[in-house]
Design a protein around this motif. Structure first.
Motif, PDB file in Angstrom:
ATOM      1  N   ALA A  13      -1.429 -35.008 -46.804  1.00  0.00           N
ATOM      2  CA  ALA A  13      -0.710 -33.613 -47.107  1.00  0.00           C
ATOM      3  C   ALA A  13      -0.166 -32.824 -46.022  1.00  0.00           C
ATOM      4  CB  ALA A  13      -1.752 -32.705 -48.015  1.00  0.00           C
ATOM      5  N   ARG A  14      -1.102 -32.745 -44.889  1.00  0.00           N
ATOM      6  CA  ARG A  14      -0.555 -32.052 -43.473  1.00  0.00           C
ATOM      7  C   ARG A  14       0.278 -32.778 -42.906  1.00  0.00           C
ATOM      8  NH1 ARG A  14       0.515 -28.110 -40.915  1.00  0.00           N
ATOM      9  NH2 ARG A  14      -0.509 -27.522 -39.182  1.00  0.00           N
ATOM     10  N   LYS A  15       0.294 -33.952 -42.976  1.00  0.00           N
ATOM     11  CA  LYS A  15       1.196 -34.998 -42.023  1.00  0.00           C
ATOM     12  C   LYS A  15       2.590 -34.730 -42.885  1.00  0.00           C
ATOM     13  CE  LYS A  15      -1.525 -38.700 -40.511  1.00  0.00           C
ATOM     14  NZ  LYS A  15      -1.949 -40.145 -40.778  1.00  0.00           N
ATOM     15  N   GLU A  16       2.768 -34.499 -44.089  1.00  0.00           N
ATOM     16  CA  GLU A  16       3.897 -34.295 -45.017  1.00  0.00           C
ATOM     17  C   GLU A  16       4.489 -33.001 -44.821  1.00  0.00           C
ATOM     18  OE1 GLU A  16       7.014 -35.937 -46.562  1.00  0.00           O
ATOM     19  OE2 GLU A  16       4.970 -37.218 -46.547  1.00  0.00           O
ATOM     20  N   THR A  17       3.856 -31.901 -44.576  1.00  0.00           N
ATOM     21  CA  THR A  17       4.355 -30.650 -44.184  1.00  0.00           C
ATOM     22  C   THR A  17       4.805 -30.556 -42.910  1.00  0.00           C
ATOM     23  OG1 THR A  17       2.539 -29.484 -45.554  1.00  0.00           O
ATOM     24  CG2 THR A  17       3.680 -28.370 -43.951  1.00  0.00           C
ATOM     25  N   ILE A  18       4.297 -31.367 -41.906  1.00  0.00           N
ATOM     26  CA  ILE A  18       4.614 -31.448 -40.503  1.00  0.00           C
ATOM     27  C   ILE A  18       6.064 -32.040 -40.618  1.00  0.00           C
ATOM     28  CG2 ILE A  18       4.193 -32.431 -38.005  1.00  0.00           C
ATOM     29  CD1 ILE A  18       1.426 -31.793 -38.516  1.00  0.00           C
ATOM     30  N   LYS A  19       6.234 -33.312 -41.160  1.00  0.00           N
ATOM     31  CA  LYS A  19       7.348 -34.062 -41.325  1.00  0.00           C
ATOM     32  C   LYS A  19       8.731 -32.923 -41.940  1.00  0.00           C
ATOM     33  CE  LYS A  19       5.543 -38.608 -41.905  1.00  0.00           C
ATOM     34  NZ  LYS A  19       5.411 -39.671 -42.706  1.00  0.00           N
ATOM     35  N   LYS A  20       8.207 -32.147 -42.887  1.00  0.00           N
ATOM     36  CA  LYS A  20       9.231 -31.429 -43.705  1.00  0.00           C
ATOM     37  C   LYS A  20       9.720 -30.447 -42.674  1.00  0.00           C
ATOM     38  CE  LYS A  20       7.639 -31.902 -48.155  1.00  0.00           C
ATOM     39  NZ  LYS A  20       7.210 -31.274 -49.408  1.00  0.00           N
ATOM     40  N   LYS A  21       8.796 -29.782 -41.998  1.00  0.00           N
ATOM     41  CA  LYS A  21       8.962 -28.956 -40.921  1.00  0.00           C
ATOM     42  C   LYS A  21       9.873 -29.307 -39.725  1.00  0.00           C
ATOM     43  CE  LYS A  21       5.185 -25.653 -41.327  1.00  0.00           C
ATOM     44  NZ  LYS A  21       4.221 -25.036 -40.657  1.00  0.00           N
ATOM     45  N   LEU A  41      10.074 -23.685 -43.341  1.00  0.00           N
ATOM     46  CA  LEU A  41       9.815 -24.140 -44.983  1.00  0.00           C
ATOM     47  C   LEU A  41       9.880 -22.851 -46.056  1.00  0.00           C
ATOM     48  CD1 LEU A  41       7.120 -26.827 -44.697  1.00  0.00           C
ATOM     49  CD2 LEU A  41       9.487 -26.883 -44.590  1.00  0.00           C
ATOM     50  N   SER A  89       6.911 -21.926 -36.543  1.00  0.00           N
ATOM     51  CA  SER A  89       7.476 -23.056 -37.536  1.00  0.00           C
ATOM     52  C   SER A  89       7.313 -22.759 -39.029  1.00  0.00           C
ATOM     53  CB  SER A  89       6.758 -24.392 -37.169  1.00  0.00           C
ATOM     54  OG  SER A  89       5.161 -23.988 -37.400  1.00  0.00           O
ATOM     55  N   ALA A  90       6.644 -21.666 -39.447  1.00  0.00           N
ATOM     56  CA  ALA A  90       6.531 -21.336 -40.943  1.00  0.00           C
ATOM     57  C   ALA A  90       7.656 -21.015 -41.550  1.00  0.00           C
ATOM     58  CB  ALA A  90       5.360 -20.219 -41.036  1.00  0.00           C
TER      59      ALA A  90
END
Length: 170
Positions: free
Chosen positions: A118-126, A151, A147-148
Motif C-alpha cells: 500500500a505504501r509503495k502504491e502511494t509512492i508510485k502515485k506521488k 495527491l 510531496s503530500a
C-alpha cells in the motif's frame, strides 16, 4: 606381536582416513563476488549503442554495476519504445548525479523495496503526479519538501457568481 601392531596401525590409519576429510571439508556456503566484467572497448557495438550515456562512467564502475547495466542492455531489444526511452533517460540522469546522490538513490531504493504494498502504491502515485508537473512546480515541491500536495485534490473552482448567496444558487 607384529600382527597386533599392524592391526593397530591399520585401525589408526582407517580412523584418520575417515575422520580427517570431515574436518578438512570446506564450508558448503561461500561468498562469491561478481566476476570482472568487460571493459568498454570489449563491448559489442549494440551494447555500446544502448549504453552510450554510460561510456565515460564505465571505467570507474564496480563489476556488479556493469553486470546490471549489461543485463539491461540484453533486455533492451525486447522493450517497448516507451520503456526504451525511459531507460535512456534514466541513464542520462544517472551520469549527472554526484556519487553522494547516487548513494542516496540506492539507499532510497533499498528502503522502498521493504515497504508494504500500500505504501509503495502511494509512492508510485506521488511520483507519477510529480513527473507530470511543469518544471517550475517540481522545483517548488522539492524546495518545500511537500510531496503530500501531489495527491491532494485540486482546489475547487470559484463560481462565476460568487456574490450570490449559496441559497440563491439552488
Amino acid at each position: 606381536m607384529v600382527d597386533r601392531r599392524f592391526l593397530g596401525r591399520l585401525a589408526l590409519g582407517l580412523l584418520l582416513a575417515f575422520a580427517l576429510p570431515t574436518v578438512a571439508t570446506p564450508p558448503t556456503t561461500a561468498v562469491l563476488g561478481t566476476p570482472p566484467q568487460p571493459e568498454w572497448t570489449a563491448l559489442k557495438p549494440g551494447q555500446k549503442k544502448i549504453l552510450a550515456p554510460l561510456a565515460d562512467e564505465w571505467p570507474h564502475m564496480e563489476h556488479v554495476r556493469r553486470k546490471q547495466w549489461l543485463m539491461t542492455a540484453e533486455r533492451y531489444p525486447s522493450m517497448t519504445r516507451t520503456e526504451k526511452e525511459r531507460v535512456q533517460k534514466r541513464m542520462r540522469d544517472w551520469v549527472r548525479l554526484t556519487p553522494e546522490q547516487r548513494a542516496k538513490a540506492r539507499e532510497n531504493y533499498r528502503g522502498i523495496k521493504h515497504l508494504p504494498e500500500a505504501r509503495k502504491e502511494t509512492i508510485k502515485k506521488k511520483w507519477s503526479a510529480y513527473e507530470n508537473l511543469p518544471d517550475q512546480d517540481k522545483q517548488g515541491v522539492r524546495e518545500r519538501h511537500k510531496s503530500a500536495i501531489l495527491l491532494a485534490p485540486p482546489p475547487a473552482p470559484e463560481s462565476a457568481n460568487s456574490d450570490e448567496p449559496a441559497s440563491a444558487a439552488r
